[in-house]
Design an enzyme around this catalytic site. Structure first.
Site, mmCIF file in Angstrom:
data_model
loop_
_atom_site.group_PDB
_atom_site.id
_atom_site.type_symbol
_atom_site.label_atom_id
_atom_site.label_comp_id
_atom_site.label_asym_id
_atom_site.label_seq_id
_atom_site.Cartn_x
_atom_site.Cartn_y
_atom_site.Cartn_z
ATOM 1 N N THR A 164 -7.193 39.899 9.752
ATOM 2 C CA THR A 164 -8.228 38.877 9.628
ATOM 3 C C THR A 164 -9.444 39.460 8.928
ATOM 4 O OG1 THR A 164 -7.606 37.659 11.601
ATOM 5 C CG2 THR A 164 -9.945 37.742 11.154
ATOM 6 N N ARG A 192 -1.141 27.101 17.265
ATOM 7 C CA ARG A 192 -1.925 28.110 18.012
ATOM 8 C C ARG A 192 -3.251 28.382 17.279
ATOM 9 N NH1 ARG A 192 -4.058 33.440 16.608
ATOM 10 N NH2 ARG A 192 -4.270 34.621 18.533
ATOM 11 N N GLY A 194 -6.592 30.872 17.245
ATOM 12 C CA GLY A 194 -7.058 32.154 17.767
ATOM 13 C C GLY A 194 -8.553 32.147 18.045
ATOM 14 N N ASP A 195 -9.119 33.337 18.136
ATOM 15 C CA ASP A 195 -10.548 33.482 18.440
ATOM 16 C C ASP A 195 -11.436 33.202 17.212
ATOM 17 O OD1 ASP A 195 -9.247 36.028 17.539
ATOM 18 O OD2 ASP A 195 -11.352 36.575 17.253
ATOM 19 N N THR A 214 -12.198 40.908 15.643
ATOM 20 C CA THR A 214 -10.853 40.781 15.075
ATOM 21 C C THR A 214 -9.878 41.480 16.006
ATOM 22 O OG1 THR A 214 -9.451 41.340 13.175
ATOM 23 C CG2 THR A 214 -11.256 42.850 13.648
ATOM 24 N N GLY A 217 -6.382 37.736 19.479
ATOM 25 C CA GLY A 217 -7.257 36.595 19.717
ATOM 26 C C GLY A 217 -7.325 36.177 21.175
#
Ligand code: ASP
Length: 298
Positions: A164, A192, A194-195, A214, A217
């Protein structure tokens, strides 16, 4: 007396183990993106413009898991997450599980500019993109050969694609901005998220500091890592100590693997990770060109 330019940019290309044959690509990609962000920062004097430009450069580089070259999910599709946040007014915009958009960071910025929602996902995000003139590409155009081969070799299970991208900038006015962009974990569930598009988890920016995270997540989300690190800086901790404390807290609480970059209003930085590597670049007015490194965990 002439004041030296106070701006600064720090960006990363992910917290992962980088194979030795790929190290040069990571370092070159980080250097080019930091140089692009710096050029824009000098010309526009806007941290927001600089973060967007640097992240676009990383999204367009297939080395990184963002934009073209994003990791593929279980179905072999690219679904991307991205967010941007501006410190002084806590303005933020984000998109999640978006398909067919070359530069999700620009779409996140448009969400922020519109100011109604903070996070748009899936179909609604695509409708927003079309309404705001963002081209929607055929899905196959987002898939790089390298990611397709990795997907085949991983047999569609969750992989290790933690590259990322994230960027932080400080401009002459003292504005701090954070931006993230990712294809998420390879082999992830369709849908899905992620963060990276979640304010407080994958990124945070206020008047005091800006943070990007990074890595895993799910682990980052559970400890709301970026907000946690910002809170430590607000309490007087140096960004480096706060970055290290945040990663330690995450590792002890939820046993994840992650990294972070931090930039405060004085231009002080922090970098920490418990992954094997974290690729990053830093640039300010004291440097002739961006300083890049593939930081190795101790
Ligand atoms: N944090 C990202 C996610 O879980 C992955 C990464 O950082 O590379 O979606």
């Amino acid at each position: 007396m002439h004041q030296p330019f106070q701006g600064k940019i720090i960006l990363h290309g992910g917290a992962r183990s980088v194979p030795s044959e790929m190290k040069t690509s990571y370092l070159d990609g980080c250097r080019a993106a930091a140089a692009r962000g710096w050029e824009v920062l000098l010309n526009s004097e806007s941290a927001l413009d600089a973060v967007e430009a640097a992240v676009i450069a990383l999204e367009n580089d297939p080395t990184f898991n963002a934009g073209y070259g994003s990791a593929l999910n279980r179905e072999g599709m690219v679904e991307m997450d991205s967010a941007i946040m501006r410190g002084p007014d806590l303005a933020a915009g984000a998109v999640a599980a978006i398909r067919g958009v070359a530069n999700p960071i620009s779409l996140a910025r448009k969400v922020m500019a519109e100011g109604e929602a903070v996070l748009l996902a899936s179909e609604g995000a695509l409708q927003f993109a079309v309404k705001h003139g963002t081209p929607i590409l055929p899905l196959s155009e987002m898939v790089s050969a390298a990611q397709y081969n990795q997907w085949l070799s991983e047999n569609k299970s969750t992989g290790e694609c933690k590259d990322t991208v994230g960027c932080l900038a400080l401009d002459q006015q003292g504005t701090l901005v954070a931006g993230t962009s990712t294809g998420g974990l390879s082999g992830k569930h369709s849908g899905r998220i992620g963060d990276s598009p979640l304010i407080g988890s994958g990124l945070y920016a206020n008047k005091i500091c800006a943070v990007c995270a990074t890595g895993d997540g799910e682990a980052i989300m559970k400890v709301v890592l970026s907000r946690e690190i910002a809170r430590l800086v607000e309490g007087g901790m140096h960004p480096q100590s706060a970055a290290e404390a945040g990663i330690k807290y995450m590792a002890e609480s939820v046993h994840g693997e992650a990294g972070c970059i931090v930039l405060d209003k004085h231009g002080e930085i922090g970098i920490a990770h418990n992954s094997e590597h974290l690729s990053f670049a830093v640039v300010d007015a004291t440097m002739r060109e961006p300083m890049v490194a593939l930081h190795q965990s101790l």
